[in-house]
Scaffold this motif. Structure first.
Motif, mmCIF file in Angstrom:
data_model
loop_
_atom_site.group_PDB
_atom_site.id
_atom_site.type_symbol
_atom_site.label_atom_id
_atom_site.label_comp_id
_atom_site.label_asym_id
_atom_site.label_seq_id
_atom_site.Cartn_x
_atom_site.Cartn_y
_atom_site.Cartn_z
ATOM 1 N N TYR A 114 0.817 -1.210 0.000
ATOM 2 C CA TYR A 114 0.000 0.000 0.000
ATOM 3 C C TYR A 114 0.856 1.268 0.000
ATOM 4 C CZ TYR A 114 -2.944 3.727 1.842
ATOM 5 O OH TYR A 114 -3.594 4.925 2.035
ATOM 6 N N HIS A 115 1.887 1.331 0.829
ATOM 7 C CA HIS A 115 2.735 2.515 0.920
ATOM 8 C C HIS A 115 3.665 2.660 -0.294
ATOM 9 C CE1 HIS A 115 1.605 3.579 5.028
ATOM 10 N NE2 HIS A 115 1.693 2.290 5.349
ATOM 11 N N ASP A 116 3.807 1.579 -1.042
ATOM 12 C CA ASP A 116 4.763 1.594 -2.160
ATOM 13 C C ASP A 116 4.152 2.165 -3.436
ATOM 14 O OD1 ASP A 116 6.351 0.225 -0.320
ATOM 15 O OD2 ASP A 116 5.701 -1.736 -1.083
ATOM 16 N N THR A 117 2.969 1.731 -3.782
ATOM 17 C CA THR A 117 2.373 2.105 -5.062
ATOM 18 C C THR A 117 2.036 3.595 -5.147
ATOM 19 O OG1 THR A 117 0.187 1.485 -4.205
ATOM 20 C CG2 THR A 117 1.414 -0.193 -5.429
ATOM 21 N N ALA A 118 1.892 4.242 -4.010
ATOM 22 C CA ALA A 118 1.574 5.672 -4.024
ATOM 23 C C ALA A 118 2.722 6.508 -4.590
ATOM 24 C CB ALA A 118 1.244 6.146 -2.609
ATOM 25 N N HIS A 119 3.904 5.940 -4.664
ATOM 26 C CA HIS A 119 5.068 6.693 -5.127
ATOM 27 C C HIS A 119 5.429 6.399 -6.584
ATOM 28 C CE1 HIS A 119 6.088 8.352 -1.184
ATOM 29 N NE2 HIS A 119 5.709 7.164 -0.685
ATOM 30 N N PHE A 120 4.430 5.924 -7.326
ATOM 31 C CA PHE A 120 4.641 5.725 -8.753
ATOM 32 C C PHE A 120 4.099 6.899 -9.578
ATOM 33 C CE2 PHE A 120 4.816 1.072 -7.657
ATOM 34 C CZ PHE A 120 6.135 0.896 -8.071
ATOM 35 N N TRP A 143 17.768 -0.773 -5.395
ATOM 36 C CA TRP A 143 18.087 0.516 -4.778
ATOM 37 C C TRP A 143 17.791 0.508 -3.276
ATOM 38 C CZ3 TRP A 143 15.251 3.552 -9.179
ATOM 39 C CH2 TRP A 143 16.134 3.725 -10.270
ATOM 40 N N VAL A 144 16.638 0.002 -2.896
ATOM 41 C CA VAL A 144 16.247 0.012 -1.487
ATOM 42 C C VAL A 144 17.138 -0.921 -0.674
ATOM 43 C CG1 VAL A 144 14.384 -0.502 0.136
ATOM 44 C CG2 VAL A 144 13.878 0.666 -2.013
ATOM 45 N N ASN A 207 11.651 -3.304 10.474
ATOM 46 C CA ASN A 207 11.119 -3.675 9.168
ATOM 47 C C ASN A 207 10.881 -2.424 8.321
ATOM 48 O OD1 ASN A 207 10.888 -6.545 9.668
ATOM 49 N ND2 ASN A 207 9.139 -6.087 10.992
ATOM 50 N N THR A 208 10.959 -2.574 7.012
ATOM 51 C CA THR A 208 10.752 -1.451 6.105
ATOM 52 C C THR A 208 9.260 -1.204 5.931
ATOM 53 O OG1 THR A 208 12.791 -1.970 4.912
ATOM 54 C CG2 THR A 208 11.221 -0.531 3.807
ATOM 55 N N VAL A 209 8.789 -0.068 6.443
ATOM 56 C CA VAL A 209 7.396 0.312 6.263
ATOM 57 C C VAL A 209 7.220 0.983 4.905
ATOM 58 C CG1 VAL A 209 5.510 1.731 7.148
ATOM 59 C CG2 VAL A 209 7.068 0.574 8.742
ATOM 60 N N SER A 210 8.088 1.943 4.590
ATOM 61 C CA SER A 210 8.021 2.624 3.295
ATOM 62 C C SER A 210 9.416 3.061 2.866
ATOM 63 C CB SER A 210 7.086 3.839 3.369
ATOM 64 O OG SER A 210 7.616 4.791 4.293
ATOM 65 N N ALA A 211 9.580 3.199 1.551
ATOM 66 C CA ALA A 211 10.835 3.668 0.965
ATOM 67 C C ALA A 211 10.499 4.385 -0.339
ATOM 68 C CB ALA A 211 11.792 2.505 0.715
ATOM 69 N N PHE A 212 11.046 5.581 -0.546
ATOM 70 C CA PHE A 212 10.697 6.366 -1.737
ATOM 71 C C PHE A 212 11.803 7.390 -2.030
ATOM 72 C CE2 PHE A 212 8.661 7.948 2.088
ATOM 73 C CZ PHE A 212 9.082 9.264 2.147
ATOM 74 N N PRO A 213 11.868 7.928 -3.255
ATOM 75 C CA PRO A 213 12.873 8.939 -3.609
ATOM 76 C C PRO A 213 12.692 10.194 -2.774
ATOM 77 C CG PRO A 213 11.898 8.005 -5.588
ATOM 78 C CD PRO A 213 11.063 7.526 -4.425
#
Length: 219
Positions: A114-120, A143-144, A207-213
């Motif tokens: 869920y937190h990942d797709t928002a950063h596309f 990258w992550v 744990n990784t909750v979110s990761a983004f540029p």
């Protein structure tokens, strides 16, 4: 009486100019008019010599004297070189990292969570928002994982950190100049500037909750 006056010897004058006049005369016999003329000429010459010694030379004479005797008595110009002081290196404090050596492996569903797709895609609903430059899972996971390795090792690519919610911790990791996406959001600079950092939020269990540029200006 007349004979006594004529035979009387003339005393030598103490005047140095008159003495010079006597020594410079070719003939020993000279009348009074010749002595007076010689004395006058010598007196004038003496005044001229004294005047030349007392009065300062003209600028032209000084220039010629400096040219002829440039190494003798000439004023020397001392050149001083100012050595710049070395710049004081700023003292940097390494970011806090309570999760050194404790970071969990990247979850298997990244980047489909869920937190990942928002950063596309970009958005203006958030003040700061990072968008991935690529949509495939393979480059994003690579990258992550590199960013997580830096957090785990606490290396110099970890440039900033701050406390998150519920015991979690947020990190900003440099990707060593590689562009991983671009900046978006209502407060982001215009023109979609490139993002060369990854922001990662780890929960209390590492744990990784979110990761983004991201970028230091947005952290």
């Amino acid at each position: 009486m007349t004979d006594r006056v004529q035979k009387r010897k003339r005393k030598l004058s103490p005047d140095s100019s008159r003495k010079k006049a006597r020594e410079g005369v070719d003939s020993p016999e000279r009348n009074s008019s010749d002595d007076e003329g010689t004395t006058t000429a010598l007196a004038l010459r003496t005044r001229a010599e004294l005047k030349s010694e007392v009065e300062p030379k003209s600028n032209l004479d000084v220039e010629f004297s400096l040219d002829d005797n440039s190494d003798i008595g000439a004023p020397r110009q001392v050149t001083t070189t100012t050595v710049p002081k070395p710049a004081v290196k700023a003292v940097t404090t390494k970011p806090a990292n309570p999760f050194v050596g404790q970071v969990a492996a990247l979850r298997g569903n990244f980047p489909s969570g869920y937190h990942d797709t928002a950063h596309f895609a970009p958005t203006t609903k958030k003040p700061k928002h990072g968008v991935w430059g690529k949509k495939g899972s393979k480059p994003l996971r690579k990258w992550v994982k590199l960013a997580l390795d830096s957090i785990n090792a606490n290396d110099d690519f970890v440039v900033d950190s701050k406390r998150g919610e519920k015991g979690g911790w947020i990190y900003l990791v440099s990707m060593d100049g590689e562009t991983v996406g671009y900046l978006s959001g209502s407060k982001a600079p215009p023109g979609n500037p490139p993002a060369k950092y990854i922001e990662i939020f780890l929960d209390a269990k590492k744990n990784t909750v979110s990761a983004f540029p991201s970028d230091p200006s947005m952290f």
